[in-house]
Write an enzyme that holds these catalytic residues in place. Sequence first.
Site, PDB file in Angstrom:
ATOM      1  N   GLU A 187      28.238  71.265  46.064  1.00  0.00           N
ATOM      2  CA  GLU A 187      26.985  71.007  46.789  1.00  0.00           C
ATOM      3  C   GLU A 187      27.238  70.268  48.105  1.00  0.00           C
ATOM      4  OE1 GLU A 187      25.059  72.724  45.285  1.00  0.00           O
ATOM      5  OE2 GLU A 187      25.299  72.518  43.128  1.00  0.00           O
ATOM      6  N   ARG A 287      29.187  72.306  58.962  1.00  0.00           N
ATOM      7  CA  ARG A 287      28.426  73.550  59.090  1.00  0.00           C
ATOM      8  C   ARG A 287      27.608  73.538  60.376  1.00  0.00           C
ATOM      9  NH1 ARG A 287      23.723  75.846  55.019  1.00  0.00           N
ATOM     10  NH2 ARG A 287      23.026  73.685  55.095  1.00  0.00           N
ATOM     11  N   GLY A 304      16.172  89.389  56.586  1.00  0.00           N
ATOM     12  CA  GLY A 304      14.755  89.719  56.509  1.00  0.00           C
ATOM     13  C   GLY A 304      14.369  90.970  57.260  1.00  0.00           C
ATOM     14  N   ASP A 380      27.347  80.506  50.802  1.00  0.00           N
ATOM     15  CA  ASP A 380      27.564  80.957  49.430  1.00  0.00           C
ATOM     16  C   ASP A 380      28.025  82.403  49.481  1.00  0.00           C
ATOM     17  OD1 ASP A 380      26.927  78.689  47.912  1.00  0.00           O
ATOM     18  OD2 ASP A 380      24.784  79.106  48.032  1.00  0.00           O
ATOM     19  N   TRP A 433      24.335  69.204  50.951  1.00  0.00           N
ATOM     20  CA  TRP A 433      23.687  70.229  51.759  1.00  0.00           C
ATOM     21  C   TRP A 433      22.382  70.687  51.109  1.00  0.00           C
ATOM     22  CZ3 TRP A 433      26.321  75.712  52.112  1.00  0.00           C
ATOM     23  CH2 TRP A 433      26.461  76.275  50.843  1.00  0.00           C
ATOM     24  N   ASP A 495      25.197  72.828  38.325  1.00  0.00           N
ATOM     25  CA  ASP A 495      24.319  73.995  38.207  1.00  0.00           C
ATOM     26  C   ASP A 495      23.129  73.723  37.297  1.00  0.00           C
ATOM     27  OD1 ASP A 495      26.328  76.170  39.390  1.00  0.00           O
ATOM     28  OD2 ASP A 495      27.424  74.874  38.025  1.00  0.00           O
TER      29      ASP A 495
END
Length: 567
Positions: A187, A287, A304, A380, A433, A495
């Site tokens: 994470e 990032r 999208g 991811d 994050w 998780d």
Amino acid sequence: MVTFILHTHLPHVLHHGTWPHGSDWLCEAVAECYLPLIEMCDRLRADGIRPGITFDVSPVLCEQLAHPDFPAVFSGYCTEHAELANGDIALLREESASEDLLRVATYWRDWYTETLDTFTAAYNSDVIGQLRRLQDEGSIELMTCGATHGYLPLLAEDASVDLQVRVAVDAHTRHFGQRPRGIWLPECAYRPRYPWRTLLPVSAYSVARMRAGTEEVLAQHGLEFFVTDEGALHTSTPLGVRGADGTRTPYHETYGAARAALDERSPFDLFRVGSPTESTGVGVFTRNMQIALQVWSGETGYPGDPDYLDFHKKYFRSSHRFWRVTDVRADMAFKQVYVPEWAKSKTATHAQHFVEILEVAAKHRLSVTDAPPTICLPFDTELFGHWWFEGPMFLEHVLRGIHASEVLSSRTASEQLYAVNPLCEISLPESSWGKNGNDTVWMNPETSWTWEKEYQLERRMRLLFEKHPVRTWDATCARIARNAIRQLLLAQASDWQFLISTFSAKEYAEMRFHNHHADAMRCCDLLERYAVSRRFTKADATYLNECEERDGIFAEEIDAYTGYHEQ
């Protein structure tokens, strides 16, 4: 200067159900993400293009992909889904459905058939072996993650943090033949050195005590870098510049380019992480949120686009996806049929646009500073193929565009770290994050009960091993302890809290946490009894057999951690 880092992780789901939660998650990721990305790397290599991307692969995922049961599970999954598509074709013909729908049903039948053939014939049913091959060829870099993706800042014992990292490094080395240079903190969760305590009603950890910074643990295990989010960098504290001789020039004495970099703390720069009193030399990549958002946002980013496969709308009979996005705000009833050719065309267009964005960003950065820019883009891995079905095609076009660019190059994380050799040192805040950049997603009213139980388990295990140290163990003691530690690691997976907080699989996650916690406590009871009485029943053996068949991970690494050697 462009560093793609793909975070490749799934919790331990093999032998823990199939659908809707369980091994189907693992099979989906292999079919839709891992195999397409491996094929992408092979196509690029065949054309003389080195991908130069970095995959972090969580050790718990490695254990599942390398398990001898997985090939049969995956084969069954692909066969079943191809047969479901055949059934869809028959039903759609019976209902006189449009040819467009029939074409998509046929597409899925062929896709699953070809995917299985790729897995078995081209890649010998061995995903880990293919990643290792690409690493050994120099095509990609592989780094590690927490052993079971434990949320490190909230673990109560330093020994638990060390266990997550130590097992990760050792398991990675076993699977890939090389020690990892970097780690993806689960994470992206980081904790600095400070007096830590819990606010939960667990008395053993309610008194503040000094805890090591995360970077100190990483340095102890030879890890050279990790990844953080942009918000953490902007709220960090500049410490100074570390010279080649190890001496730090304090921030207030710095000047010139170093002072400018420390003041700006741009995501285009690399830094070292330390504390006001400690320095470790561990590098940190940040990032680049503004650029990354263009890729992963389902509303404002490429995924999208109206022509891409819609993730949410599924055919009632098979759960295959037959429709395209159409409009991200449109009701499901208005989604239009997916046209693979249109989507494929869009990936090339969007990739070209993205490469232009990267070039503009790099040129602008070079115009304002002499420091070589780093564009760190962590995602991811499941974005590329699962959430965004066309993602691997897009990424391949991007890497081809970077290769053809006169401005850009694709570098692995280690290559970029060594090329830049950052000397500026900062102190990061506690961060992740996740939402709000803190622990909120993992520690909240919905999940605090899991941490109370986990803290009680950590405490009990520490006291148990102090009472019955490894020098007193025989083979049965070691076996019981191995299972207790394994269940502790599995209970620590972040998780479970994530799935509870997001309500995406709340009941499954609660069940899994309960089961691992209960198994760990039962193993502690068993160890307590056996260490004193040396009584081990047939029922005890049966129970341990069941645990090992279901959750038999990290045996070598746990034995190495405890220091047990069979007499």
